[in-house]
Design an enzyme around this catalytic site. Structure first.
Site, PDB file in Angstrom:
ATOM      1  N   GLY A  35       1.079  -0.796  -0.543  1.00  0.00           N
ATOM      2  CA  GLY A  35      -0.304   0.412  -0.120  1.00  0.00           C
ATOM      3  C   GLY A  35       0.686   1.535  -0.140  1.00  0.00           C
ATOM      4  N   ASP A  36       1.498   1.240   0.520  1.00  0.00           N
ATOM      5  CA  ASP A  36       2.687   2.856   0.662  1.00  0.00           C
ATOM      6  C   ASP A  36       3.429   2.716  -0.540  1.00  0.00           C
ATOM      7  OD1 ASP A  36       1.841   3.073   3.331  1.00  0.00           O
ATOM      8  OD2 ASP A  36       3.509   1.850   4.278  1.00  0.00           O
TER       9      ASP A  36
END
Length: 162
Positions: free
Chosen positions: A109-110
């Protein structure tokens, strides 16, 4: 300069983690930000905090949340099922994600958000930025650890879901 313009843009990646959730603070930070990122579990929570009934489909819920918050861009990630973004200029855009065998989703996600920001701040169209972000997040999920070495050729060979 480009760096000054980029530095003036506020990005909020919600990341609701019990018991460390402050509803008022989350809504305050979400209002009027340049880019708000929520996952598909956080979207109905934010909507309810705004008084929006979370009974509608995910696109309508995202659009209502976007309108209520007044942000420039709303991004909703869907794990292995890609993501969607809503922009004031381009409307609703979604990407189905990529067919991968996930090994470790920590960091995916990052990496997705970092790539999305990089592309958008570089002036890429929203659909292109979303595709590359989904591609990079999927690639990271195929590797062990939150910060694997990025392999451009490996990222480019991922096959889009149909």
């Amino acid at each position: 300069t480009a760096a000054t313009a980029a530095a003036s843009k506020r990005v909020f990646d919600v990341n609701l983690r019990k018991p460390f959730i402050d509803q008022a603070l989350c809504v305050e930070h979400a209002r009027g930000c340049w880019l708000l990122k929520l996952n598909d579990e956080e979207l109905p929570v934010m909507a309810e905090w705004l008084g929006i009934e979370a009974t509608m489909d995910s696109r309508a819920l995202a659009e209502a949340t976007f309108a209520a918050l007044g942000c420039e861009i709303l991004c909703v990630t869907r794990g292995g099922d890609g993501a969607a973004i809503i922009t004031k200029d381009g409307g609703f855009i979604e990407h189905p994600g990529f067919a991968v065998d996930a090994v470790d989703t920590v960091g995916a996600g990052d990496s997705f958000l970092a790539t999305l920001l990089d592309k958008l701040l570089d002036g890429a169209p929203a659909a292109e930025a979303l595709e590359r972000a989904c591609r990079t997040g999927a690639f990271v999920a195929t590797r062990q650890g939150a910060t694997p070495r990025h392999d451009r050729a490996g990222i480019d060979t991922l096959v889009e879901k149909k």
